[in-house]
Design a protein around this motif. Sequence first.
Motif, PDB file in Angstrom:
ATOM      1  N   ARG A 189       7.093  -2.970  16.728  1.00 37.81           N
ATOM      2  CA  ARG A 189       5.934  -2.696  15.897  1.00 37.81           C
ATOM      3  C   ARG A 189       5.491  -4.023  15.285  1.00 37.81           C
ATOM      4  O   ARG A 189       6.325  -4.848  14.923  1.00 37.81           O
ATOM      5  CB  ARG A 189       6.307  -1.701  14.795  1.00 37.81           C
ATOM      6  N   ILE A 190       4.168  -4.167  15.186  1.00 38.04           N
ATOM      7  CA  ILE A 190       3.609  -5.382  14.585  1.00 38.04           C
ATOM      8  C   ILE A 190       3.624  -5.230  13.065  1.00 38.04           C
ATOM      9  O   ILE A 190       3.327  -4.158  12.538  1.00 38.04           O
ATOM     10  CB  ILE A 190       2.146  -5.578  15.056  1.00 38.04           C
TER      11      ILE A 190
ATOM     12  N   LEU B 147      -4.935  -7.327  16.989  1.00 35.57           N
ATOM     13  CA  LEU B 147      -6.199  -7.648  16.350  1.00 35.57           C
ATOM     14  C   LEU B 147      -6.073  -9.108  15.913  1.00 35.57           C
ATOM     15  O   LEU B 147      -5.154  -9.442  15.169  1.00 35.57           O
ATOM     16  CB  LEU B 147      -6.385  -6.733  15.131  1.00 35.57           C
TER      17      LEU B 147
ATOM     18  N   LYS C  57     -15.314   1.080  -7.528  1.00 40.95           N
ATOM     19  CA  LYS C  57     -14.139   1.830  -7.082  1.00 40.95           C
ATOM     20  C   LYS C  57     -13.571   2.614  -8.244  1.00 40.95           C
ATOM     21  O   LYS C  57     -13.578   2.152  -9.374  1.00 40.95           O
ATOM     22  CB  LYS C  57     -13.092   0.848  -6.560  1.00 40.95           C
TER      23      LYS C  57
ATOM     24  N   ALA D  34       2.128  -7.514   9.580  1.00 38.63           N
ATOM     25  CA  ALA D  34       1.439  -8.720   9.077  1.00 38.63           C
ATOM     26  C   ALA D  34       1.943  -8.918   7.647  1.00 38.63           C
ATOM     27  O   ALA D  34       2.997  -9.499   7.449  1.00 38.63           O
ATOM     28  CB  ALA D  34      -0.060  -8.541   9.167  1.00 38.63           C
ATOM     29  N   GLY D  35       1.262  -8.371   6.648  1.00 39.79           N
ATOM     30  CA  GLY D  35       1.761  -8.483   5.279  1.00 39.79           C
ATOM     31  C   GLY D  35       2.939  -7.554   5.011  1.00 39.79           C
ATOM     32  O   GLY D  35       3.695  -7.750   4.081  1.00 39.79           O
ATOM     33  N   ALA D  36       3.041  -6.502   5.782  1.00 42.42           N
ATOM     34  CA  ALA D  36       4.096  -5.476   5.638  1.00 42.42           C
ATOM     35  C   ALA D  36       3.910  -4.580   4.413  1.00 42.42           C
ATOM     36  O   ALA D  36       4.767  -3.761   4.112  1.00 42.42           O
ATOM     37  CB  ALA D  36       5.495  -6.091   5.618  1.00 42.42           C
ATOM     38  N   THR D  37       2.797  -4.699   3.732  1.00 38.95           N
ATOM     39  CA  THR D  37       2.627  -3.919   2.492  1.00 38.95           C
ATOM     40  C   THR D  37       2.269  -2.454   2.750  1.00 38.95           C
ATOM     41  O   THR D  37       2.398  -1.630   1.855  1.00 38.95           O
ATOM     42  CB  THR D  37       1.547  -4.519   1.569  1.00 38.95           C
ATOM     43  N   ASP D  38       1.799  -2.142   3.947  1.00 36.44           N
ATOM     44  CA  ASP D  38       1.645  -0.728   4.296  1.00 36.44           C
ATOM     45  C   ASP D  38       2.908  -0.231   4.995  1.00 36.44           C
ATOM     46  O   ASP D  38       3.331   0.901   4.793  1.00 36.44           O
ATOM     47  CB  ASP D  38       0.441  -0.526   5.244  1.00 36.44           C
ATOM     48  N   THR D  39       3.503  -1.080   5.806  1.00 39.32           N
ATOM     49  CA  THR D  39       4.608  -0.643   6.651  1.00 39.32           C
ATOM     50  C   THR D  39       5.861  -0.303   5.836  1.00 39.32           C
ATOM     51  O   THR D  39       6.494   0.718   6.077  1.00 39.32           O
ATOM     52  CB  THR D  39       4.928  -1.746   7.682  1.00 39.32           C
TER      53      THR D  39
ATOM     54  N   PHE E   5      -8.341  -4.682  -5.639  1.00 38.61           N
ATOM     55  CA  PHE E   5      -7.379  -4.397  -4.577  1.00 38.61           C
ATOM     56  C   PHE E   5      -5.963  -4.606  -5.108  1.00 38.61           C
ATOM     57  O   PHE E   5      -5.582  -5.720  -5.474  1.00 38.61           O
ATOM     58  CB  PHE E   5      -7.659  -5.354  -3.411  1.00 38.61           C
ATOM     59  N   ALA E   6      -5.171  -3.564  -5.142  1.00 40.51           N
ATOM     60  CA  ALA E   6      -3.753  -3.615  -5.544  1.00 40.51           C
ATOM     61  C   ALA E   6      -3.582  -4.414  -6.831  1.00 40.51           C
ATOM     62  O   ALA E   6      -4.092  -4.029  -7.875  1.00 40.51           O
ATOM     63  CB  ALA E   6      -2.898  -4.168  -4.415  1.00 40.51           C
TER      64      ALA E   6
ATOM     65  N   ASN F  36      -5.151  -3.974   6.721  1.00 41.98           N
ATOM     66  CA  ASN F  36      -6.029  -2.990   6.078  1.00 41.98           C
ATOM     67  C   ASN F  36      -6.849  -2.244   7.133  1.00 41.98           C
ATOM     68  O   ASN F  36      -6.989  -1.023   7.083  1.00 41.98           O
ATOM     69  CB  ASN F  36      -6.941  -3.701   5.073  1.00 41.98           C
TER      70      ASN F  36
ATOM     71  N   ASP G  30      -9.932  -0.449   1.155  1.00 44.84           N
ATOM     72  CA  ASP G  30     -11.050  -0.997   0.389  1.00 44.84           C
ATOM     73  C   ASP G  30     -11.875  -2.049   1.119  1.00 44.84           C
ATOM     74  O   ASP G  30     -13.058  -2.226   0.830  1.00 44.84           O
ATOM     75  CB  ASP G  30     -10.525  -1.608  -0.915  1.00 44.84           C
TER      76      ASP G  30
ATOM     77  N   THR H  63      -2.962  -8.250   4.249  1.00 49.51           N
ATOM     78  CA  THR H  63      -3.935  -8.914   5.123  1.00 49.51           C
ATOM     79  C   THR H  63      -5.126  -8.000   5.428  1.00 49.51           C
ATOM     80  O   THR H  63      -5.023  -6.773   5.319  1.00 49.51           O
ATOM     81  CB  THR H  63      -3.291  -9.314   6.461  1.00 49.51           C
TER      82      THR H  63
HETATM   83  C1  LIG Z   1       1.298  -0.911  -4.406  1.00 47.30           C
HETATM   84  C2  LIG Z   1       0.246  -0.995  -3.352  1.00 47.30           C
HETATM   85  C3  LIG Z   1      -1.089  -1.039  -3.719  1.00 47.30           C
HETATM   86  C4  LIG Z   1      -2.076  -1.092  -2.737  1.00 47.30           C
HETATM   87  N1  LIG Z   1      -3.379  -1.131  -3.139  1.00 47.30           N
HETATM   88  C5  LIG Z   1      -4.347  -1.137  -2.210  1.00 47.30           C
HETATM   89  C6  LIG Z   1      -5.724  -1.160  -2.594  1.00 47.30           C
HETATM   90  O1  LIG Z   1      -6.048  -1.245  -3.783  1.00 47.30           O
HETATM   91  N2  LIG Z   1      -6.668  -1.098  -1.622  1.00 47.30           N
HETATM   92  C7  LIG Z   1      -6.334  -1.022  -0.302  1.00 47.30           C
HETATM   93  O2  LIG Z   1      -7.225  -0.968   0.533  1.00 47.30           O
HETATM   94  N3  LIG Z   1      -5.041  -1.019   0.087  1.00 47.30           N
HETATM   95  C8  LIG Z   1      -4.043  -1.071  -0.821  1.00 47.30           C
HETATM   96  N4  LIG Z   1      -2.737  -1.066  -0.421  1.00 47.30           N
HETATM   97  C9  LIG Z   1      -2.408  -0.942   1.005  1.00 47.30           C
HETATM   98  C10 LIG Z   1      -2.121  -2.244   1.751  1.00 47.30           C
HETATM   99  O3  LIG Z   1      -1.701  -3.267   0.885  1.00 47.30           O
HETATM  100  C11 LIG Z   1      -3.334  -2.741   2.528  1.00 47.30           C
HETATM  101  O4  LIG Z   1      -3.771  -1.742   3.419  1.00 47.30           O
HETATM  102  C12 LIG Z   1      -3.080  -4.037   3.274  1.00 47.30           C
HETATM  103  O5  LIG Z   1      -4.294  -4.647   3.596  1.00 47.30           O
HETATM  104  C13 LIG Z   1      -2.278  -3.852   4.533  1.00 47.30           C
HETATM  105  O6  LIG Z   1      -2.094  -5.100   5.145  1.00 47.30           O
HETATM  106  P1  LIG Z   1      -0.670  -5.639   5.589  1.00 47.30           P
HETATM  107  O7  LIG Z   1      -0.894  -6.898   6.311  1.00 47.30           O
HETATM  108  O8  LIG Z   1       0.248  -5.714   4.451  1.00 47.30           O
HETATM  109  O9  LIG Z   1      -0.219  -4.451   6.556  1.00 47.30           O
HETATM  110  P2  LIG Z   1       1.052  -4.220   7.444  1.00 47.30           P
HETATM  111  O10 LIG Z   1       1.942  -3.255   6.738  1.00 47.30           O
HETATM  112  O11 LIG Z   1       1.659  -5.487   7.899  1.00 47.30           O
HETATM  113  O12 LIG Z   1       0.383  -3.515   8.678  1.00 47.30           O
HETATM  114  C14 LIG Z   1      -0.302  -2.288   8.568  1.00 47.30           C
HETATM  115  C15 LIG Z   1      -0.556  -1.731   9.961  1.00 47.30           C
HETATM  116  O13 LIG Z   1      -1.416  -2.584  10.687  1.00 47.30           O
HETATM  117  C16 LIG Z   1      -0.798  -3.055  11.879  1.00 47.30           C
HETATM  118  N5  LIG Z   1      -1.228  -4.439  12.018  1.00 47.30           N
HETATM  119  C17 LIG Z   1      -1.271  -5.379  11.035  1.00 47.30           C
HETATM  120  N6  LIG Z   1      -1.806  -6.507  11.498  1.00 47.30           N
HETATM  121  C18 LIG Z   1      -2.101  -6.304  12.794  1.00 47.30           C
HETATM  122  C19 LIG Z   1      -2.690  -7.107  13.824  1.00 47.30           C
HETATM  123  N7  LIG Z   1      -3.091  -8.356  13.582  1.00 47.30           N
HETATM  124  N8  LIG Z   1      -2.855  -6.573  15.052  1.00 47.30           N
HETATM  125  C20 LIG Z   1      -2.457  -5.312  15.284  1.00 47.30           C
HETATM  126  N9  LIG Z   1      -1.915  -4.505  14.379  1.00 47.30           N
HETATM  127  C21 LIG Z   1      -1.732  -4.990  13.148  1.00 47.30           C
HETATM  128  C22 LIG Z   1       0.676  -2.854  11.677  1.00 47.30           C
HETATM  129  O14 LIG Z   1       1.336  -2.644  12.890  1.00 47.30           O
HETATM  130  C23 LIG Z   1       0.699  -1.620  10.800  1.00 47.30           C
HETATM  131  O15 LIG Z   1       0.580  -0.478  11.593  1.00 47.30           O
HETATM  132  C24 LIG Z   1      -1.723  -1.080  -1.374  1.00 47.30           C
HETATM  133  C25 LIG Z   1      -0.376  -1.067  -1.012  1.00 47.30           C
HETATM  134  C26 LIG Z   1       0.605  -1.040  -1.983  1.00 47.30           C
HETATM  135  C27 LIG Z   1       2.035  -1.044  -1.583  1.00 47.30           C
END
Ligand SMILES: Cc1cc2nc3c(=O)[nH]c(=O)nc-3n(C[C@H](O)[C@H](O)[C@H](O)COP(=O)(O)OP(=O)(O)OC[C@H]3O[C@@H](n4cnc5c(N)ncnc54)[C@H](O)[C@@H]3O)c2cc1C
Lengths: 302, 624
Positions: free
Chosen positions: A28-29, A169, A186, A31-36, A103-104, A117, A126, A113
């Motif tokens: 699994r990919i 992506l 928002k 990036a920031g890992a904040t959703d995963t 955002f967060a 998102n 967002d 990232t």
């Molecule tokens: C406490 C908290 C508060 C938050 N608040 C907000 C908020 O206010 N607004 C909001 O919109 N979101 C919020 N989020 C959600 C999250 O932070 C965002 O959605 C963030 O942008 C996800 O990016 P990431 O890189 O951390 O995701 P990741 O967890 O790394 O990835 C998310 C998904 O995308 C896939 N992915 C990531 N990058 C790629 C790539 N380049 N190519 C293919 N697949 C990819 C991964 O496989 C995974 O399925 C919050 C999360 C937390 C924990």
Amino acid sequence: MLTCDEYLTPATLADAFAAMAAHRGRYRIVAGATDTLPWAREGRAGDVHIPVLIDVAKIPELNERHVDERRVRLGAATAIQRFLDDAALARALPALPRCAVWFADDQIRAQATIGGNIVNASPAADVNPCLIAHEAVVEIVSASGKRTLPLHDFLLGPGKTALKEGELLTAIECDALPGYGGSFEKVGHRRSLVISLACLAFSVRLDADGRVIEDARIGLAGVCPVPVRLRSVEGFLRGKKLSEELLEEAADMPLDLVQSRTRQEYRRDILRGFMMRGLITAAKRAGADPAVLSSELEAAYV
Amino acid sequence: MSDLAFSAIVNGRKISRTAKPSQRLLDFIRDDLNLTGNKEGCGAGECGTCSVFVDGVLMKSCLLPVAKVQGARIDTIESLAKTGELSVLQKAFHKAGASQCGYCIPGMVMAATAALRINPFADREEIKERLGGNICRCTGYQKIFDAVELARDVQNGHLPVTMLDGIDAEQGDYIGKNVSRIDAPSKVSGRLKYAGDMLMPDMLHVHVLRSPHAHAKILSIDTSAAEAMEGVEGVITCADVPGEDGFGVFVHDQPVMARDKVRYVGEAVAAVAAEDPVLARQAAAAIKVVYEPLPALFNAEDALKPGAPVIHDYAPDNVTKHIPIRVGDVEKGFAESDLVIEEHYDTQAIEHAYLEPEAGLAYVDHDGVVVVISPSQNITHHRHMLAKIIAKPIAKVRFIMSPVGGGFGGKEDMIYQGMLALLAMKTGRPVRLVFTREESIASTAKRHPSKTTLRMGFMRDGRIRAVAFKMISDGGAYGLSTEGVMRKAAILGAGPYVIPNLQMDTIGVYTNNTPSGAFRSFGALQTQFATETHLDIACERLGLDPFEIRRINMMRDGATTHTKQKLKSVSIGRVLDAAEKASGWEKGVSGQRYGRGDLGGEGLRPAVALGARFAADTKQEAAE
Ligand SMILES: Cc1cc2nc3c(=O)[nH]c(=O)nc-3n(C[C@H](O)[C@H](O)[C@H](O)COP(=O)(O)OP(=O)(O)OC[C@H]3O[C@@H](n4cnc5c(N)ncnc54)[C@H](O)[C@@H]3O)c2cc1C
């Protein structure tokens, strides 16, 4: 709890595709890992074991940033915080810094990232309504080639995208809108760390006198399965003289778009209020003639 | 599994270790480096107890896979007072009384440090904004913001450094006297060890298997696969309880682990002790339990209906406790009244949400004494209950209270200490259990939800003539504190008023919801919400000022309450005077002067102002 046997941090795109090929069906990919990471917890996916995690956040191509007067190109691993600390980005994407403050929190913004998102495809994400309003196109790359898709065709529904196995992506390209006034509205349960119950992104350009709406871009999310661009409202506003009545009329137009399962009436109320507030604020920031937007109107909504 | 060769600069020191690929930065600093100052409050990025600096940027270490910070400079709370001398901010937190339970404080101090590094002149609004990712449950934040402002002003030379000195001892003993918290330095520095921070040599990690059903018969439990796993040192079920299996603050109706049936989602069914926490989780998942689901009850009224499923055999009517109180003759009182008002009041379950999820350690010492260390709010009672459960003389059971990272009543119940003791006895090794946030919410007590029917009779001049008060409370699956909460509700619920005719019924009922228990105010909140709201409604109907109706009815020195307590002195009169003055109260009948803005009253703002404006936006504006 998320467990894995291997955590890979490829340094190049080629290494990433090699790892994806080697671990086909087992990776699994991230990036920031904040959703995963929060996803793999009790009450959501529970304990999840993924044999291989491939972290793409440090790949140079995914961290590109290019801005000119017409287009913006952003690597998928661009952190949300960049909208707040890169002045060139803020100028070209006027709604995004305002989205980013909502955002967060400071800490997660530094890590989350735009690519994550987008691919996570939450109806409440967002960044998506902002990018939709900028005619964003996503660039998708696999070991065998590259394709592009408009963002609104890429997002298929809650948690669903057009991304296929073996694809990454890599970047987003969208319109630069320098000279537009931007705003982002928002609401959720609290100020920080909150999922949008409804959110709206606005970018507005006025004529030199600040009296005629030359262009308006509006993206809506949180109330429907995928973010939508309010094209009919934009068309209605374009070329018209800015006035209180015009905005009131425009604010009524999107209310039927609310499809959420919960709190429909509240979301409609808030959507109307946000339409007014967002348009007024964006117009002001675009240099609206103070005589056109009365102080009473502002006092009522802003 | 391929371990990572991991190196980083942690608190100024280069370290190179092997790390597990699934480890988060938080696990690495706490478990591998034993830097336990930063905590895990939620594990999902929501609370900020884990906030650390990564290359100078504040981040939540529970969201960071450790591999992400390969080669980075990491600074934890321990970096701020390395030499033992507290930083200006830490001193300010001490001075301002900003630490209470202390569990959020290390993360909060880190966030405050980040805020003042980014903007040494940040105003209170910006400070709030920058601390937005960190949650505190005790303070209400004001003292925290005071502390950050104090530190800012000292750093900028606007206030002398002596402002950080300890507070002067005040003369006398009285409520409200300023005292310096002696535990504050250990909290602001992260040095204080909560149960989840404590280690013992040879310690095992515990994981609990919990019920997915609200009400079900347990047909069988097969632990053999879990027991066969290498590194699993002990598995227990109710069969391992040697003594009288029951605990509770009043009735001992809850077994240490479910016996014969489960009564709520999240109830403990079995527990595993293993060499590491991941293995313990995997072993718990390998336990096979066969359930036969039973019809379940999810609200108290249904539970009281004739023929409702029975949750505990000893209580065939599902009533945990009914407290009836009778004074005078209410029907006569209503007949004499000029105005009778009847209303219904509901309150919901509420989670205590202390920042420290439950945790504990247990071991058997050299003398065979079973020792349990946990943030229990009731260790003496726990000790007595545990002695019976494990069939040992009281002298062979010891409870040590670890620092409580917030309790609010939620840590009164012996919900996990029994399992810890049994596993320590079974394995002969120290064991530790740390709840996840989700587990804490799913398995521990909540504030009692209540449904109240309140009927009050008034004379035209505002005097209360009669009150009929009936509250039905959802006590959930087990008794815990329900009986006490019903008693307190019955004692305090009618308020400090003279009521000649009173009929008070508070009824705690078993359901298959998460058990209800102690929660600040212990039943007074639910009942007084009804009584005080009712008085306000009566004011509108009688044309009285809300302060006035209370003065008319209040007890005075020497009064006897409906439960026959003689009150030497009654302070409500003084409290009312002070509240009236402090609030700048405008005399008059309530409810007739202003519309409720948020309910769409006349001349009001449309629904838009909820997402308040914030300083960052103005700043954005200024930057353009
Ligand atoms: C406490 C908290 C508060 C938050 N608040 C907000 C908020 O206010 N607004 C909001 O919109 N979101 C919020 N989020 C959600 C999250 O932070 C965002 O959605 C963030 O942008 C996800 O990016 P990431 O890189 O951390 O995701 P990741 O967890 O790394 O990835 C998310 C998904 O995308 C896939 N992915 C990531 N990058 C790629 C790539 N380049 N190519 C293919 N697949 C990819 C991964 O496989 C995974 O399925 C919050 C999360 C937390 C924990």
